[in-house]
Design a protein around this motif. Structure first.
Motif, PDB file in Angstrom:
ATOM      1  N   TYR A 198       0.834  -1.202   0.000  1.00  0.00           N
ATOM      2  CA  TYR A 198       0.000   0.000   0.000  1.00  0.00           C
ATOM      3  C   TYR A 198       0.867   1.248   0.000  1.00  0.00           C
ATOM      4  CZ  TYR A 198      -3.982  -2.988   1.328  1.00  0.00           C
ATOM      5  OH  TYR A 198      -4.959  -3.949   1.366  1.00  0.00           O
ATOM      6  N   THR A 253      -0.601   1.905  -5.208  1.00  0.00           N
ATOM      7  CA  THR A 253      -2.047   2.109  -5.152  1.00  0.00           C
ATOM      8  C   THR A 253      -2.555   2.676  -6.457  1.00  0.00           C
ATOM      9  OG1 THR A 253      -2.051   2.389  -2.746  1.00  0.00           O
ATOM     10  CG2 THR A 253      -3.896   3.340  -3.962  1.00  0.00           C
ATOM     11  N   ARG A 312     -14.519   6.459  -4.450  1.00  0.00           N
ATOM     12  CA  ARG A 312     -14.316   5.913  -3.105  1.00  0.00           C
ATOM     13  C   ARG A 312     -14.569   6.966  -2.016  1.00  0.00           C
ATOM     14  NH1 ARG A 312      -9.004   3.440  -1.953  1.00  0.00           N
ATOM     15  NH2 ARG A 312     -10.177   2.132  -0.509  1.00  0.00           N
ATOM     16  N   ILE A 358     -19.055   8.309  -0.466  1.00  0.00           N
ATOM     17  CA  ILE A 358     -19.597   7.202   0.329  1.00  0.00           C
ATOM     18  C   ILE A 358     -20.156   7.754   1.639  1.00  0.00           C
ATOM     19  CG2 ILE A 358     -18.110   5.366  -0.595  1.00  0.00           C
ATOM     20  CD1 ILE A 358     -16.190   5.889   1.747  1.00  0.00           C
ATOM     21  N   VAL A 393     -20.619   7.700   5.556  1.00  0.00           N
ATOM     22  CA  VAL A 393     -19.805   7.195   6.663  1.00  0.00           C
ATOM     23  C   VAL A 393     -20.514   7.460   7.979  1.00  0.00           C
ATOM     24  CG1 VAL A 393     -17.589   7.425   5.481  1.00  0.00           C
ATOM     25  CG2 VAL A 393     -18.507   9.374   6.743  1.00  0.00           C
ATOM     26  N   LEU A 423     -17.175   4.387  13.107  1.00  0.00           N
ATOM     27  CA  LEU A 423     -15.815   4.293  12.583  1.00  0.00           C
ATOM     28  C   LEU A 423     -14.797   4.617  13.667  1.00  0.00           C
ATOM     29  CD1 LEU A 423     -15.807   5.804   8.960  1.00  0.00           C
ATOM     30  CD2 LEU A 423     -14.978   3.561   9.663  1.00  0.00           C
ATOM     31  N   ARG A 453      -3.790   0.145   5.728  1.00  0.00           N
ATOM     32  CA  ARG A 453      -5.250   0.020   5.672  1.00  0.00           C
ATOM     33  C   ARG A 453      -5.724   0.196   4.233  1.00  0.00           C
ATOM     34  NH1 ARG A 453      -8.091  -0.003  11.002  1.00  0.00           N
ATOM     35  NH2 ARG A 453      -9.837   0.695   9.730  1.00  0.00           N
ATOM     36  N   SER A 454      -6.811  -0.502   3.907  1.00  0.00           N
ATOM     37  CA  SER A 454      -7.410  -0.362   2.579  1.00  0.00           C
ATOM     38  C   SER A 454      -8.605   0.586   2.590  1.00  0.00           C
ATOM     39  CB  SER A 454      -7.855  -1.734   2.059  1.00  0.00           C
ATOM     40  OG  SER A 454      -8.816  -2.311   2.938  1.00  0.00           O
ATOM     41  N   ASP A 455      -8.962   1.124   3.772  1.00  0.00           N
ATOM     42  CA  ASP A 455     -10.153   1.977   3.894  1.00  0.00           C
ATOM     43  C   ASP A 455      -9.791   3.431   4.170  1.00  0.00           C
ATOM     44  OD1 ASP A 455      -9.131   1.476   6.401  1.00  0.00           O
ATOM     45  OD2 ASP A 455     -11.076   1.186   7.379  1.00  0.00           O
ATOM     46  N   ALA A 474     -12.603   6.187   3.827  1.00  0.00           N
ATOM     47  CA  ALA A 474     -13.559   6.206   4.932  1.00  0.00           C
ATOM     48  C   ALA A 474     -12.931   6.831   6.176  1.00  0.00           C
ATOM     49  CB  ALA A 474     -14.047   4.794   5.233  1.00  0.00           C
ATOM     50  N   LEU A 475     -11.667   6.515   6.445  1.00  0.00           N
ATOM     51  CA  LEU A 475     -10.998   7.092   7.612  1.00  0.00           C
ATOM     52  C   LEU A 475     -10.858   8.606   7.465  1.00  0.00           C
ATOM     53  CD1 LEU A 475      -8.158   4.473   8.226  1.00  0.00           C
ATOM     54  CD2 LEU A 475     -10.286   4.740   9.512  1.00  0.00           C
ATOM     55  N   GLU A 511      -5.980  12.816  -1.912  1.00  0.00           N
ATOM     56  CA  GLU A 511      -7.073  12.094  -1.269  1.00  0.00           C
ATOM     57  C   GLU A 511      -7.660  12.906  -0.118  1.00  0.00           C
ATOM     58  OE1 GLU A 511      -5.990   7.435  -2.080  1.00  0.00           O
ATOM     59  OE2 GLU A 511      -5.060   8.406  -0.344  1.00  0.00           O
TER      60      GLU A 511
END
Length: 388
Positions: free
Chosen positions: A12, A17, A184, A187, A189, A194, A269-271, A274-275, A298
């Protein structure tokens, strides 16, 4: 078209990525992407890459040129032939593309993703300065000789890896910004759930960072900033996403300062979207250097205010109102106050505003530019890819 991407390992990281996002969105009926890596260790993206139809080709001994040359030729014979070798390993791309040229690969691309600003950036090579200088100059000469095309993620990245006059030859050397998967970030949340999942109180002020634990990301200074910031805001929590060789060293520094209760080391992490949207209140990015800074793109897609070092390339500031730049020469206290100001005094823009600003940095746009480059490169390549 058969393309072999050369990377160190499919973990990652920013480059990796981006490449996996390209693989997800490219027309895989027209483009076969394989990945040559310099390890047999499992990468975090390996399973997905294989599921998408790509092959992972180990090529070891990159620190032993003759053995690496033998392994590289064997990999091309076993998995090829390839129309394109696309190298992402910075200076070492010079040697990779020399070997590709000797093997007759017609399209050979050097991709610059980094822009170190000083010789200190290369101290990790563990060699005397004159050897590091000789290595860099030799590899740059090989890139100039063997690359049929060069791509740079920013002007500074191109300045660092290509010839001084690269901007005067846009047919061979091109500025090509990377894109991110904007979908991505569109979304819903649940902020509270979380935060509970990560172990952060709902009323905490969360300062986020995403990046490998390597010296250029400047985690050591981030800890200095944290030591001053928690005195100003006792509810501050630093959420660090990523892993790498100096993670233990940074954790030890946090413990020496007795501020470990203010830190969460989340690992790879792959999220991340969301974080960023649901957990972080502000993004801190005090890098010593960056080629572009995809994590900063991002953060802007998530609507976060980002406090960044002023040496991060300006091409990263897609939504300038969300980016505060500070010189690394400023004190940790100055940075701490800037982070608090960024977290407390701004509202996140509406999603539509973010998309208007980021439209040109989507992964779809990035894939379109890349495939266009491949097609143009193939048309202009000589009948034989070998060096004359």
């Amino acid at each position: 078209m058969r393309i072999l991407h050369v990377v160190g390992k499919l973990d990652y990281g920013g480059v990796e990525t981006w490449l996996v996002q390209v693989l997800r969105h490219i027309d895989r009926q027209k483009y076969q992407m394989d990945f040559l890596v310099h390890t047999t260790d499992r990468g975090l993206y390996d399973e997905e890459v294989r599921a998408l139809g790509s092959r992972i080709v180990p090529c070891l001994s990159h620190t032993h040129p003759l053995q690496y040359a033998f392994n590289f030729r064997r990999a091309l014979r076993q998995y090829g032939p390839y129309d394109v070798v696309h190298s992402h390993v910075h200076h070492y791309s010079g040697y990779v593309l020399l070997l590709a040229a000797m093997a007759g690969v017609p399209v050979r691309i050097a991709h610059s993703h980094s822009a170190p600003r000083s010789t200190e950036a290369f101290q990790g090579l563990g060699r005397p300065a004159y050897l590091r200088t000789t290595y860099r100059r030799t590899m740059q000469a090989m890139i100039g000789l063997c690359a049929t095309r060069g791509l740079a993620v920013s002007g500074e990245a191109g300045d660092h890896l290509f010839s001084k006059n690269w901007r005067n030859d846009p047919e061979q050397w091109q500025l090509q910004h990377l894109g991110i998967d904007l979908s991505r970030f569109d979304i819903p949340v649940d902020r509270d759930s979380l935060r509970r999942a990560v172990g952060i109180p709902s009323d905490a002020l969360v300062i986020g960072h995403v990046g490998r634990f390597v010296a250029p990301k400047n985690h050591a200074f981030l800890v200095e900033i944290a030591r001053d910031l928690v005195k100003l805001e006792p509810k501050a929590v630093f959420l660090l996403v990523g892993d790498g060789p100096i993670r233990a060293e940074i954790e030890a520094k946090v413990n020496r300062y007795s501020i470990e209760k203010h830190f969460i080391f989340a690992g790879s992490r792959s999220d991340v979207p969301a974080l960023m949207k649901g957990v972080m209140d502000v993004f801190l990015f005090p890098s010593l250097y960056e080629g572009l800074g995809l994590a900063l793109l991002e953060a802007q897609a998530a609507g976060l205010t980002s406090v960044v070092s002023d040496i991060v390339p300006g091409e990263s500031d897609v939504i300038p109102t969300l980016v505060d730049r500070l010189a690394l020469g400023n004190s940790a206290s100055t940075w701490a106050h800037a982070v608090l100001a960024g977290a407390r005094h701004r509202e996140r823009p509406h999603w539509c505003q973010l998309m208007d600003g980021l439209a040109g940095r989507s992964i779809e746009s990035s894939v379109g530019l890349l495939t266009s480059t491949y097609q143009r490169s193939e048309r202009s390549a000589p009948a034989s890819g070998r060096l004359s």
